[in-house]
Design an enzyme around this catalytic site. Sequence first.
Site, short mmCIF file in Angstrom:
data_model
loop_
_atom_site.label_atom_id
_atom_site.label_comp_id
_atom_site.label_asym_id
_atom_site.label_seq_id
_atom_site.Cartn_x
_atom_site.Cartn_y
_atom_site.Cartn_z
N ASP A 18 0.82 -1.21 0.00
CA ASP A 18 0.00 0.00 0.00
C ASP A 18 0.85 1.26 0.00
O ASP A 18 0.70 2.13 -0.86
CB ASP A 18 -0.94 0.01 1.21
CG ASP A 18 -1.96 -1.10 1.17
OD1 ASP A 18 -2.45 -1.42 0.07
OD2 ASP A 18 -2.27 -1.68 2.23
N ARG A 98 -0.63 0.47 16.61
CA ARG A 98 -1.01 1.66 15.87
C ARG A 98 -0.94 2.95 16.70
O ARG A 98 -0.48 3.97 16.20
CB ARG A 98 -2.41 1.50 15.26
CG ARG A 98 -2.51 0.39 14.23
CD ARG A 98 -1.46 0.53 13.16
NE ARG A 98 -1.56 -0.47 12.11
CZ ARG A 98 -0.54 -1.23 11.73
NH1 ARG A 98 0.63 -1.13 12.33
NH2 ARG A 98 -0.68 -2.08 10.74
N ASP A 127 -7.61 -0.36 10.91
CA ASP A 127 -6.46 0.50 11.12
C ASP A 127 -6.72 1.95 10.77
O ASP A 127 -6.14 2.86 11.36
CB ASP A 127 -5.25 -0.02 10.33
CG ASP A 127 -4.53 -1.14 11.05
OD1 ASP A 127 -4.82 -1.35 12.24
OD2 ASP A 127 -3.67 -1.79 10.44
N SER A 179 -2.04 -10.21 2.88
CA SER A 179 -1.92 -8.95 3.60
C SER A 179 -1.37 -9.29 4.98
O SER A 179 -1.98 -10.06 5.73
CB SER A 179 -3.29 -8.27 3.71
OG SER A 179 -3.20 -7.10 4.49
#
Length: 408
Positions: A18, A98, A127, A179
């Site tokens: 990404d 995160r 996320d 992923s």
Amino acid sequence: MKKENIKKVVLAYSGGLDTSIIIPWLKENYNNCEVIAVSGNVGQADELEGLEEKALKTGASKLYVEDLTDEFVDEYVIPTVKAGALYEEYMLGTSFARPVIAKRFVDLAVAAGADAICHGCTGKGNDQVRFELAIKAFAPDMPIIAPWREWDIKSREEEIEYAEAHNIPLKINRETNYSKDKNLWHLSHEGMDLEDAGNEPLYEKEGFLEMGVSPIQAPDTPTYITLDFEQGTPVAFNGEKMSAKEIILALNKVGGENGIGLLDIVENRLVGMKCRGVYETPGGAILYFAHNYLETICLDKMTAHEKQKLSITFAELVYNGQWYTPLREALSAFVDKTQETVTGKVKLKLYKGNIIKAGVWSDYSLYSEEIATFGEDNVYNQADSAGFINLYGLPIKVRAAVMAKNKK
């Protein structure tokens, strides 16, 4: 903010699929803006290799790689473990990474005078919420760019096509296009064959597991380990004093070798859908197990039961990106109070994916062999139980009498 006013963007950069294509995409779609890439090192190891060269070649003006590993463990991982917080069995590996990453790149964005912050999270995932709630906590007026909510790319296959067209090197191909999210706590796998809930994960396939082996491939003899805790925090592994981060890394190794910590789960995402993932968390699985084992002798019944209830709320807050909230802080304060006596040693046996209790000791133990014994004792008068049962059962007895009377 209008696109033409965005001159400088700070990008949360992992070097994965990404974010690899986001740098040229930003420059194409935001007036050739300056892109400053920021990568938070939370223990993803080899994924950081060659990151600076890749970021600069694809158009970033600079790359900051921030070592957040100690902060990650001490301020996010350990408080969550002490809370016993699990989200539907998931040990929150991506969830609590995160906030620490987002906090740091907000600091850098503000210092750099950035006009916007960009992340590579999809519009289907959790996320995006975790990153953006953290950004709002520290820079509430900062514009956020989320390409997955803007661009015409619809799939990871199209992302690969975009990367190939722009000569962007990738470490994956169409055959290994899971992923993934990796840090020192875990590795997650999503997508491809795992999207069919009827498919068994390819645990024995070479290259699928990265942090350990399948239980089938684990040794045929058990491994014994010990862990020491002080007020709920791990302080020693096999008798050797270590930092919490060092202990987790050591547990990852021994746990991985013994096939520990594999989780195949269909979880309920914050955005409303169910999603299937396979997680590798060898050290984390051992640490959760050991900590809970010690708590069984150190916590009184009411505290333990209330803590179990609140652990669900704690896990939901972490999973839903609400780390920086008053409620999470309040729950952590409660947890810290409960941990004041969670000090002692745990012995475990690891065998082919199983964690087996092998002994627990604490100076604060509430377990009394003398009281609990089936043998003769001088401290427990069994005749006392008759009066207790009469009083405890009185409401049941009264109601039964009333109901019997009214049936006549």
